[in-house]
Motif scaffolding. Sequence first.
Motif, PDB file in Angstrom:
ATOM      1  N   GLU A 156     -42.376 -12.818  -1.505  1.00  0.00           N
ATOM      2  CA  GLU A 156     -42.581 -14.229  -1.818  1.00  0.00           C
ATOM      3  C   GLU A 156     -43.349 -14.396  -3.124  1.00  0.00           C
ATOM      4  N   ASN A 157     -44.124 -13.421  -3.495  1.00  0.00           N
ATOM      5  CA  ASN A 157     -44.933 -13.463  -4.710  1.00  0.00           C
ATOM      6  C   ASN A 157     -44.242 -12.645  -5.801  1.00  0.00           C
ATOM      7  N   ILE A 158     -43.809 -13.315  -6.864  1.00  0.00           N
ATOM      8  CA  ILE A 158     -43.060 -12.627  -7.915  1.00  0.00           C
ATOM      9  C   ILE A 158     -43.915 -11.585  -8.633  1.00  0.00           C
ATOM     10  N   GLU A 159     -45.212 -11.866  -8.795  1.00  0.00           N
ATOM     11  CA  GLU A 159     -46.078 -10.915  -9.476  1.00  0.00           C
ATOM     12  C   GLU A 159     -46.153  -9.595  -8.703  1.00  0.00           C
ATOM     13  N   GLU A 160     -46.255  -9.693  -7.378  1.00  0.00           N
ATOM     14  CA  GLU A 160     -46.281  -8.484  -6.557  1.00  0.00           C
ATOM     15  C   GLU A 160     -44.968  -7.726  -6.669  1.00  0.00           C
ATOM     16  N   CYS A 161     -43.865  -8.459  -6.664  1.00  0.00           N
ATOM     17  CA  CYS A 161     -42.548  -7.825  -6.765  1.00  0.00           C
ATOM     18  C   CYS A 161     -42.400  -7.076  -8.085  1.00  0.00           C
ATOM     19  N   LEU A 162     -42.765  -7.742  -9.173  1.00  0.00           N
ATOM     20  CA  LEU A 162     -42.623  -7.130 -10.492  1.00  0.00           C
ATOM     21  C   LEU A 162     -43.565  -5.944 -10.679  1.00  0.00           C
ATOM     22  N   THR A 163     -44.723  -5.992 -10.022  1.00  0.00           N
ATOM     23  CA  THR A 163     -45.702  -4.906 -10.143  1.00  0.00           C
ATOM     24  C   THR A 163     -45.318  -3.696  -9.300  1.00  0.00           C
ATOM     25  N   GLU A 164     -44.810  -3.939  -8.100  1.00  0.00           N
ATOM     26  CA  GLU A 164     -44.590  -2.856  -7.142  1.00  0.00           C
ATOM     27  C   GLU A 164     -43.213  -2.205  -7.239  1.00  0.00           C
ATOM     28  N   THR A 165     -42.271  -2.859  -7.882  1.00  0.00           N
ATOM     29  CA  THR A 165     -40.931  -2.278  -8.025  1.00  0.00           C
ATOM     30  C   THR A 165     -40.755  -1.745  -9.443  1.00  0.00           C
ATOM     31  N   ASN A 166     -39.943  -0.732  -9.557  1.00  0.00           N
ATOM     32  CA  ASN A 166     -39.653  -0.151 -10.869  1.00  0.00           C
ATOM     33  C   ASN A 166     -38.382  -0.792 -11.418  1.00  0.00           C
ATOM     34  N   ALA A 167     -38.453  -2.101 -11.658  1.00  0.00           N
ATOM     35  CA  ALA A 167     -37.254  -2.855 -12.030  1.00  0.00           C
ATOM     36  C   ALA A 167     -37.008  -2.819 -13.528  1.00  0.00           C
ATOM     37  N   ASP A 168     -35.724  -2.821 -13.881  1.00  0.00           N
ATOM     38  CA  ASP A 168     -35.301  -2.970 -15.274  1.00  0.00           C
ATOM     39  C   ASP A 168     -34.873  -4.402 -15.573  1.00  0.00           C
ATOM     40  N   VAL A 169     -34.242  -5.041 -14.577  1.00  0.00           N
ATOM     41  CA  VAL A 169     -33.620  -6.353 -14.775  1.00  0.00           C
ATOM     42  C   VAL A 169     -33.940  -7.256 -13.598  1.00  0.00           C
ATOM     43  N   LEU A 170     -34.208  -8.522 -13.883  1.00  0.00           N
ATOM     44  CA  LEU A 170     -34.315  -9.564 -12.856  1.00  0.00           C
ATOM     45  C   LEU A 170     -33.090 -10.464 -12.960  1.00  0.00           C
ATOM     46  N   ILE A 171     -32.321 -10.553 -11.882  1.00  0.00           N
ATOM     47  CA  ILE A 171     -31.199 -11.494 -11.802  1.00  0.00           C
ATOM     48  C   ILE A 171     -31.714 -12.745 -11.123  1.00  0.00           C
ATOM     49  N   ASP A 172     -31.722 -13.860 -11.851  1.00  0.00           N
ATOM     50  CA  ASP A 172     -32.210 -15.123 -11.285  1.00  0.00           C
ATOM     51  C   ASP A 172     -31.071 -16.119 -11.166  1.00  0.00           C
ATOM     52  N   LEU A 173     -30.816 -16.544  -9.939  1.00  0.00           N
ATOM     53  CA  LEU A 173     -29.737 -17.504  -9.657  1.00  0.00           C
ATOM     54  C   LEU A 173     -30.295 -18.610  -8.763  1.00  0.00           C
ATOM     55  N   THR A 174     -31.455 -19.163  -9.162  1.00  0.00           N
ATOM     56  CA  THR A 174     -32.161 -20.119  -8.308  1.00  0.00           C
ATOM     57  C   THR A 174     -32.027 -21.537  -8.840  1.00  0.00           C
ATOM     58  N   THR A 175     -33.144 -22.149  -9.227  1.00  0.00           N
ATOM     59  CA  THR A 175     -33.168 -23.528  -9.725  1.00  0.00           C
ATOM     60  C   THR A 175     -33.771 -23.532 -11.127  1.00  0.00           C
ATOM     61  N   PRO A 176     -33.572 -24.616 -11.897  1.00  0.00           N
ATOM     62  CA  PRO A 176     -34.140 -24.644 -13.251  1.00  0.00           C
ATOM     63  C   PRO A 176     -35.644 -24.376 -13.300  1.00  0.00           C
ATOM     64  N   GLU A 177     -36.403 -25.006 -12.409  1.00  0.00           N
ATOM     65  CA  GLU A 177     -37.858 -24.832 -12.422  1.00  0.00           C
ATOM     66  C   GLU A 177     -38.244 -23.385 -12.116  1.00  0.00           C
ATOM     67  N   HIS A 178     -37.699 -22.840 -11.037  1.00  0.00           N
ATOM     68  CA  HIS A 178     -38.030 -21.472 -10.667  1.00  0.00           C
ATOM     69  C   HIS A 178     -37.467 -20.484 -11.685  1.00  0.00           C
ATOM     70  N   GLY A 179     -36.271 -20.752 -12.190  1.00  0.00           N
ATOM     71  CA  GLY A 179     -35.663 -19.863 -13.172  1.00  0.00           C
ATOM     72  C   GLY A 179     -36.508 -19.722 -14.419  1.00  0.00           C
ATOM     73  N   TYR A 180     -37.065 -20.813 -14.882  1.00  0.00           N
ATOM     74  CA  TYR A 180     -37.930 -20.794 -16.069  1.00  0.00           C
ATOM     75  C   TYR A 180     -39.192 -19.976 -15.809  1.00  0.00           C
ATOM     76  N   ASN A 181     -39.850 -20.230 -14.678  1.00  0.00           N
ATOM     77  CA  ASN A 181     -41.077 -19.489 -14.348  1.00  0.00           C
ATOM     78  C   ASN A 181     -40.794 -18.009 -14.117  1.00  0.00           C
ATOM     79  N   HIS A 182     -39.699 -17.712 -13.423  1.00  0.00           N
ATOM     80  CA  HIS A 182     -39.340 -16.319 -13.171  1.00  0.00           C
ATOM     81  C   HIS A 182     -39.023 -15.584 -14.476  1.00  0.00           C
ATOM     82  N   THR A 183     -38.352 -16.265 -15.392  1.00  0.00           N
ATOM     83  CA  THR A 183     -37.997 -15.653 -16.667  1.00  0.00           C
ATOM     84  C   THR A 183     -39.245 -15.237 -17.436  1.00  0.00           C
TER      85      THR A 183
END
Length: 264
Positions: free
Chosen positions: A57-84
């Motif tokens: 539920e917490n994007i900061e935790e997700c980005l910190t704990e996973t070894n991700a290269d890419v985030l695919i965001d298919l949500t809403t304009p508000e969340h998409g902007y913050n997630h980006t």
Amino acid sequence: MINVIVAGPRGKMGKAALEMIMKEGNLTLVGCIDRKNDRTMVKDIEGLPAFDALIYENIEECLTETNADVLIDLTTPEHGYNHTKASLNHGVRPVVGTTGFTEDQLQEITGICEDKGIGAVIAPNFATGAVLMMQFAKWAAKHFPDVEIIEKHHDQKLDAPSGTAVKTAQLIKEERTSKVQGHPDEKETLEGARGADVDGMKIHSMRLPGLVAHQEVVFGGEGQTLTIKHDSMNRASFMSGVNLSCEKVMEIDTLVYGLEHLLE
């Protein structure tokens, strides 16, 4: 192999993205971002594919704990902007299919990309046919300056007009001599009947259940009309563009707005 996070896994587009990742061999799911089901495995959520990846539920935790290269965001304009912005600040490259970004937001994201030296892709439409429709419309505008855009989407879409319609109008504007269409004394007896106005051309938005994503660009000339039309019958039509964007975003160091810039 590209490690990816999917934001919005329970949405229709998010589910389609998970199914694409399951089918294709170039992407690995390492996490999901959702507003519920924190720390639950994706495979334990009814209706989702059997991935051994955690939902956060917490994007900061997700980005910190996973070894991700890419985030695919298919949500809403508000969340998409913050997630980006959050993903870029963690060195994770966003691939965003959420429309509704303002010019100021796009400029801000471009600045972050260039400061970090990493790429981002924001596409109003990931369907290859829709991108071709927009490019054909741009070409046609050289010869047919009178044009209107009709876009039709499902009734749960939040923004109107669609990002695809706005992008189409922008492309047409690059080729078309600016003009006000219709009769100079034209009046709307019901406000909004003629649609939104972009540089003198009109955009009309329909929202109905049963639709997915559809657009017609209608040109008029002396004794003739030309209609360029694209229909997405289901959300799988967008996934080849999402996959391509995940690969191409690893090769760029700025914001690319529009799938057409990634097609050969």
